[in-house]
Design an enzyme around this catalytic site. Structure first.
Site, PDB file in Angstrom:
ATOM      1  N   ASN A 296       0.839  24.930  25.449  1.00 43.36           N
ATOM      2  CA  ASN A 296       0.614  26.332  25.819  1.00 43.36           C
ATOM      3  C   ASN A 296      -0.858  26.484  26.208  1.00 43.36           C
ATOM      4  OD1 ASN A 296       0.268  29.097  25.918  1.00 43.36           O
ATOM      5  ND2 ASN A 296       0.595  29.422  23.720  1.00 43.36           N
TER       6      ASN A 296
ATOM      7  N   LYS B 253      -2.304  29.040  27.387  1.00 46.09           N
ATOM      8  CA  LYS B 253      -2.807  30.407  27.179  1.00 46.09           C
ATOM      9  C   LYS B 253      -3.576  30.867  28.435  1.00 46.09           C
ATOM     10  CE  LYS B 253      -2.762  29.463  22.306  1.00 46.09           C
ATOM     11  NZ  LYS B 253      -3.260  29.745  20.976  1.00 46.09           N
TER      12      LYS B 253
ATOM     13  N   HIS C 220       4.889  35.160  21.462  1.00 46.79           N
ATOM     14  CA  HIS C 220       3.738  34.468  20.877  1.00 46.79           C
ATOM     15  C   HIS C 220       2.931  35.469  20.057  1.00 46.79           C
ATOM     16  CE1 HIS C 220      -0.035  32.377  20.415  1.00 46.79           C
ATOM     17  NE2 HIS C 220       0.638  31.257  20.666  1.00 46.79           N
TER      18      HIS C 220
ATOM     19  N   GLU D 231      -0.084  36.003  19.818  1.00 45.71           N
ATOM     20  CA  GLU D 231      -1.160  36.683  20.560  1.00 45.71           C
ATOM     21  C   GLU D 231      -0.610  37.850  21.360  1.00 45.71           C
ATOM     22  OE1 GLU D 231      -2.753  33.126  22.308  1.00 45.71           O
ATOM     23  OE2 GLU D 231      -3.453  32.511  20.327  1.00 45.71           O
TER      24      GLU D 231
ATOM     25  N   GLU E  32       4.893  29.348  14.166  1.00 46.73           N
ATOM     26  CA  GLU E  32       3.436  29.233  14.260  1.00 46.73           C
ATOM     27  C   GLU E  32       2.786  30.200  13.273  1.00 46.73           C
ATOM     28  OE1 GLU E  32       2.237  27.697  18.397  1.00 46.73           O
ATOM     29  OE2 GLU E  32       2.588  29.839  18.610  1.00 46.73           O
TER      30      GLU E  32
ATOM     31  N   GLY F 280      -5.420  27.972  16.366  1.00 46.50           N
ATOM     32  CA  GLY F 280      -6.802  27.878  16.838  1.00 46.50           C
ATOM     33  C   GLY F 280      -7.841  27.798  15.734  1.00 46.50           C
TER      34      GLY F 280
ATOM     35  N   SER G 146      -2.785  24.508  15.442  1.00 45.80           N
ATOM     36  CA  SER G 146      -3.777  23.453  15.208  1.00 45.80           C
ATOM     37  C   SER G 146      -3.176  22.045  15.161  1.00 45.80           C
ATOM     38  CB  SER G 146      -4.583  23.740  13.941  1.00 45.80           C
ATOM     39  OG  SER G 146      -5.372  24.912  14.118  1.00 45.80           O
TER      40      SER G 146
HETATM   41  P1  PGA Z   1      -3.462  25.906  18.790  1.00 45.59           P
HETATM   42  O1  PGA Z   1      -2.454  27.017  19.388  1.00 45.59           O
HETATM   43  O2  PGA Z   1      -2.771  24.570  18.938  1.00 45.59           O
HETATM   44  O3  PGA Z   1      -4.699  26.010  19.628  1.00 45.59           O
HETATM   45  O4  PGA Z   1      -3.676  26.247  17.348  1.00 45.59           O
HETATM   46  C1  PGA Z   1      -1.074  26.935  19.175  1.00 45.59           C
HETATM   47  C2  PGA Z   1      -0.384  28.097  19.852  1.00 45.59           C
HETATM   48  O5  PGA Z   1      -0.871  29.225  19.771  1.00 45.59           O
HETATM   49  O6  PGA Z   1       0.681  27.914  20.489  1.00 45.59           O
END
Ligand code: PGA
Length: 257
Positions: free
Chosen positions: A11, A13, A98, A100, A168, A174, A214
């Protein structure tokens, strides 16, 4: 029962200009040299890159996904993109719900559910994300949150062939933090149970449940072989073709040359 084939999805983003397509070229090259037939692979760049990414990936076995869609097929929704448009641009899957989007755009389970149904309407696979926030994690409410999100976000018509769940934990995204493998096993197992209750034994058992948050080359092997983890949704570490390949290669037969 046949084993579930794992998927590693990246992803990107809101990252990536045209120059980032070079990372897809790298990924394609390294996969051609050292294939990982044990797992499926997908990248989800921003909508602006889909058409060009589709050209770069044409003829490869790297699938192309998008990051969000509007529930409706077209209409007066400035700035939004429909599932049909994503399919038209070359995507075969779309991430919905997601964290976010849930947090930045106040997306509810009902909206995520509608977006998953939009994905089916356009013949896209829906990658439905769920996960508890830091506060919910600290309050011990994780299992209730996940159950509510599965019940609300996963349409009753979801099938293993058109739907993938991504668990997640919001606090792991992140942040460099991850739950312990034992916690991942417990929570992914609970999600599996919720899916069986919602969709019945056959579909609930066969649906992929990815872990995300992560995932890096350094921890992939310890997270990806946990029971009920059928792959990963990778954010930051998917931006570099070689890092992403390294995560995927956790599935690679060590005897392969
Ligand atoms: P990350 O993000 O691997 O940077 O923690 C995962 C995600 O939000 O899909």
């Amino acid at each position: 029962m046949t084993a579930i084939r794992p998927l590693v999805a990246g992803n990107w983003k809101m990252n990536g200009l045209g120059s980032a397509l070079a990372e897809l070229v790298t990924l394609r090259q390294v996969l051609a040299e050292k294939p990982v037939p044990e797992a499926d692979v997908m990248v989800c760049p921003p909508a602006t890159l889909l058409t060009r990414a589709a050209e770069v990936l044409e003829g490869s076995n790297i699938a192309l996904g998008a990051q969000d869609c509007h529930p409706l097929p077209s209409g007066p929704h400035t700035g939004d993109v429909s599932a049909e448009m994503l399919a038209d641009a070359g995507a075969t899957a779309v991430i919905v719900g997601h964290s976010e989007r849930r947090l930045d755009h106040g997306e509810s389970d009902a909206l995520v559910n509608a977006k998953a149904r939009a994905a089916y309407r356009a013949d896209l696979t829906a990658i439905i994300c769920i996960g508890e926030t830091q506060a919910q994690h600290q309050d011990g409410g994780t299992l209730d949150v996940l159950k509510r999100q599965v019940q609300g976000s996963v349409p009753e018509e979801a099938r293993a062939m058109n739907t993938i769940i991504a668990y997640e934990p919001v606090w792991a995204i992140g942040s460099g933090l991850t739950p312990t493998p034992a916690d991942v096993a417990r929570l992914q197992g609970a999600i599996r149970e919720n899916l069986r209750q919602l969709l019945g034994e056959t579909e609930g058992r066969a649906m992929r449940i990815l872990y995300g948050g992560s995932v890096k080359p350094a921890n992939a092997a310890e997270l990806l072989f946990v029971p009920n983890v059928n792959g990963a949704l990778v954010g930051g570490a998917s931006l570099k073709g070689l890092d992403f390949y390294e995560i995927l290669s956790a599935y690679r037969d060590p005897e392969a040359t």
